[in-house]
Design a protein around this motif. Sequence first.
Motif, mmCIF file in Angstrom:
data_model
loop_
_atom_site.group_PDB
_atom_site.id
_atom_site.type_symbol
_atom_site.label_atom_id
_atom_site.label_comp_id
_atom_site.label_asym_id
_atom_site.label_seq_id
_atom_site.Cartn_x
_atom_site.Cartn_y
_atom_site.Cartn_z
ATOM 1 N N LEU A 138 0.838 -1.203 0.000
ATOM 2 C CA LEU A 138 0.000 0.000 0.000
ATOM 3 C C LEU A 138 0.872 1.252 0.000
ATOM 4 O O LEU A 138 1.917 1.300 0.647
ATOM 5 C CB LEU A 138 -0.906 0.031 1.239
ATOM 6 C CG LEU A 138 -1.947 -1.078 1.390
ATOM 7 C CD1 LEU A 138 -2.757 -0.854 2.670
ATOM 8 C CD2 LEU A 138 -2.874 -1.139 0.184
ATOM 9 N N GLU A 139 0.431 2.273 -0.708
ATOM 10 C CA GLU A 139 1.070 3.588 -0.670
ATOM 11 C C GLU A 139 0.221 4.454 0.262
ATOM 12 O O GLU A 139 -0.838 4.949 -0.118
ATOM 13 C CB GLU A 139 1.132 4.194 -2.067
ATOM 14 C CG GLU A 139 1.902 5.488 -2.148
ATOM 15 C CD GLU A 139 3.399 5.324 -1.901
ATOM 16 O OE1 GLU A 139 3.985 6.226 -1.276
ATOM 17 O OE2 GLU A 139 3.979 4.308 -2.347
ATOM 18 N N VAL A 140 0.663 4.613 1.516
ATOM 19 C CA VAL A 140 -0.147 5.231 2.569
ATOM 20 C C VAL A 140 0.172 6.720 2.681
ATOM 21 O O VAL A 140 1.344 7.107 2.784
ATOM 22 C CB VAL A 140 0.092 4.538 3.926
ATOM 23 C CG1 VAL A 140 -0.708 5.229 5.035
ATOM 24 C CG2 VAL A 140 -0.293 3.057 3.833
ATOM 25 N N VAL A 141 -0.878 7.534 2.651
ATOM 26 C CA VAL A 141 -0.748 8.977 2.827
ATOM 27 C C VAL A 141 -1.545 9.377 4.067
ATOM 28 O O VAL A 141 -2.720 9.026 4.195
ATOM 29 C CB VAL A 141 -1.281 9.757 1.604
ATOM 30 C CG1 VAL A 141 -1.236 11.260 1.867
ATOM 31 C CG2 VAL A 141 -0.479 9.401 0.360
ATOM 32 N N PHE A 142 -0.895 10.099 4.971
ATOM 33 C CA PHE A 142 -1.604 10.654 6.121
ATOM 34 C C PHE A 142 -1.896 12.116 5.854
ATOM 35 O O PHE A 142 -0.990 12.894 5.540
ATOM 36 C CB PHE A 142 -0.780 10.513 7.402
ATOM 37 C CG PHE A 142 -1.458 11.110 8.608
ATOM 38 C CD1 PHE A 142 -2.547 10.480 9.184
ATOM 39 C CD2 PHE A 142 -1.026 12.310 9.143
ATOM 40 C CE1 PHE A 142 -3.197 11.035 10.278
ATOM 41 C CE2 PHE A 142 -1.661 12.880 10.238
ATOM 42 C CZ PHE A 142 -2.740 12.230 10.808
ATOM 43 N N ILE A 143 -3.169 12.503 5.977
ATOM 44 C CA ILE A 143 -3.571 13.900 5.771
ATOM 45 C C ILE A 143 -3.686 14.558 7.137
ATOM 46 O O ILE A 143 -4.449 14.116 7.997
ATOM 47 C CB ILE A 143 -4.902 13.980 4.994
ATOM 48 C CG1 ILE A 143 -4.665 13.486 3.561
ATOM 49 C CG2 ILE A 143 -5.437 15.406 4.989
ATOM 50 C CD1 ILE A 143 -5.920 13.363 2.744
ATOM 51 N N SER A 144 -2.908 15.616 7.312
ATOM 52 C CA SER A 144 -2.768 16.245 8.624
ATOM 53 C C SER A 144 -3.248 17.688 8.590
ATOM 54 O O SER A 144 -2.804 18.477 7.757
ATOM 55 C CB SER A 144 -1.298 16.197 9.054
ATOM 56 O OG SER A 144 -1.085 16.981 10.189
ATOM 57 N N VAL A 145 -4.148 18.017 9.495
ATOM 58 C CA VAL A 145 -4.594 19.389 9.707
ATOM 59 C C VAL A 145 -4.551 19.643 11.211
ATOM 60 O O VAL A 145 -5.050 18.832 11.981
ATOM 61 C CB VAL A 145 -6.027 19.604 9.177
ATOM 62 C CG1 VAL A 145 -6.579 20.942 9.629
ATOM 63 C CG2 VAL A 145 -6.047 19.519 7.656
ATOM 64 N N ASP A 167 9.350 3.287 2.576
ATOM 65 C CA ASP A 167 9.269 4.015 1.302
ATOM 66 C C ASP A 167 7.839 4.033 0.766
ATOM 67 O O ASP A 167 7.623 4.365 -0.399
ATOM 68 C CB ASP A 167 10.217 3.410 0.271
ATOM 69 C CG ASP A 167 9.910 1.944 -0.024
ATOM 70 O OD1 ASP A 167 8.946 1.406 0.548
ATOM 71 O OD2 ASP A 167 10.640 1.344 -0.843
ATOM 72 N N ASN A 168 6.865 3.680 1.616
ATOM 73 C CA ASN A 168 5.462 3.696 1.175
ATOM 74 C C ASN A 168 4.595 4.535 2.110
ATOM 75 O O ASN A 168 3.413 4.283 2.291
ATOM 76 C CB ASN A 168 4.897 2.271 1.094
ATOM 77 C CG ASN A 168 4.847 1.584 2.458
ATOM 78 O OD1 ASN A 168 5.712 1.815 3.303
ATOM 79 N ND2 ASN A 168 3.833 0.749 2.681
ATOM 80 N N PHE A 169 5.198 5.561 2.707
ATOM 81 C CA PHE A 169 4.477 6.430 3.649
ATOM 82 C C PHE A 169 4.831 7.877 3.367
ATOM 83 O O PHE A 169 5.999 8.223 3.163
ATOM 84 C CB PHE A 169 4.863 6.078 5.088
ATOM 85 C CG PHE A 169 4.231 6.989 6.126
ATOM 86 C CD1 PHE A 169 2.908 6.814 6.497
ATOM 87 C CD2 PHE A 169 4.964 8.009 6.710
ATOM 88 C CE1 PHE A 169 2.320 7.652 7.441
ATOM 89 C CE2 PHE A 169 4.388 8.856 7.655
ATOM 90 C CZ PHE A 169 3.060 8.671 8.026
ATOM 91 N N SER A 170 3.806 8.737 3.359
ATOM 92 C CA SER A 170 4.031 10.167 3.201
ATOM 93 C C SER A 170 2.925 10.938 3.901
ATOM 94 O O SER A 170 1.902 10.372 4.312
ATOM 95 C CB SER A 170 4.106 10.552 1.716
ATOM 96 O OG SER A 170 2.915 10.185 1.040
ATOM 97 N N VAL A 171 3.139 12.243 4.036
ATOM 98 C CA VAL A 171 2.225 13.106 4.790
ATOM 99 C C VAL A 171 1.869 14.326 3.953
ATOM 100 O O VAL A 171 2.751 14.953 3.343
ATOM 101 C CB VAL A 171 2.872 13.572 6.121
ATOM 102 C CG1 VAL A 171 2.017 14.635 6.806
ATOM 103 C CG2 VAL A 171 3.096 12.381 7.055
#
Length: 367
Positions: A138-145, A167-171
């Motif tokens: 999975l290519e996991v993206v965390f959306i942060s506010v 290498d499959n995590f970003s924010v």
Amino acid sequence: MDFSAFRDPQLAKRVIEGIDHLAAALDEQRDGEPIRIMEVCGTHTMAIAKNGLRAVMPPNIILTSGPGCPVCVTANADIDVAIALAADHDLTITTFGDMLKVPGSYSSINAEKGEGADVRVVYSPLDALQLAQNNPDLEVVFISVGFETTTPIIAATIKRARDMGLDNFSVYGANKTVPKALRALADDPEIKIDALLLPGHVSTIIGLEPYRFLSDEFGIAGVIAGFEPIDILQGIYMLLQQMVDGRSQIEIAYARGVHEEGNPRAVATMNEVFEPADATWRGLGVIDGTGLQIRDEYAQFDAVKRHAPKPCEPRETPGCACGEILRGVKTPPDCRIFGKGCTPEHPIGPCMVSSEGSCAAYYRYQR
């Protein structure tokens, strides 16, 4: 500590009587001009509404809500970026629950989920990190506010991702910092603020010093308050006492949670991963240096640089007065769609979506 004192009705009664006494003294001093106290914390907004604190205020005390809800102050252009990421079905989107229904210019994360996007609610960015670790496909993206309250844990999560070699995590971060936004409020001639109830959660991180300009430059009294009804009443009492004494200072009423120096370690972690950037605040416009962008050293975890989302051209929702409500120049009932087209079940503006939004608080507790 005996927390039962926070719910002691006799203690609350004595504090309210003290507020009445100080308000009467100020009424004489000010020739009947009302005293405007703004809270700039979404948790305070909800607590004031839920506990009916406006109803126990003297007539010359006006409690108004400011830009204390991070979801609410996030501009449509930023929300549209999050929605564009969700529309990329090659990504797994993780975020907090109150982000799902926030309307952007034409859609929402929830709407994209209905179209097949892989969207998952998490309670911490560390949950998103764990998801990426357990699912390398999975290519996991965390959306942060958020504000300074949540930014250090986001920064710590990014550092951990680097240490783990993920290498499959970003924010995608639309986080902001509070003090310069308060300067924008104090500088706005349309907004008349006599005193500020300052945010407890944010202040546990940044401490007292970043607020001193309010008293030193603008003569605005400020008190950092906790979140129980008695905490908020104590904060209001301390603000009124300053005004009666002819003082304007920044004081702490939430000593069990806030130290004058804040949390230097948390601030250092935040500053290691993020750097200041200009940010657009709903209702306040662009405020320089109040945004937080991921530093180049951690660019591999920046979801925008990594996935290049293509958001739509932003537009404001017709009829929504959320921006003016966040500035304190309107209250939710002043919005023509409040409680009509816009409800928590069918929100049109972000102030009705978040659990910390002014419109949601008014709708649930003050209609």
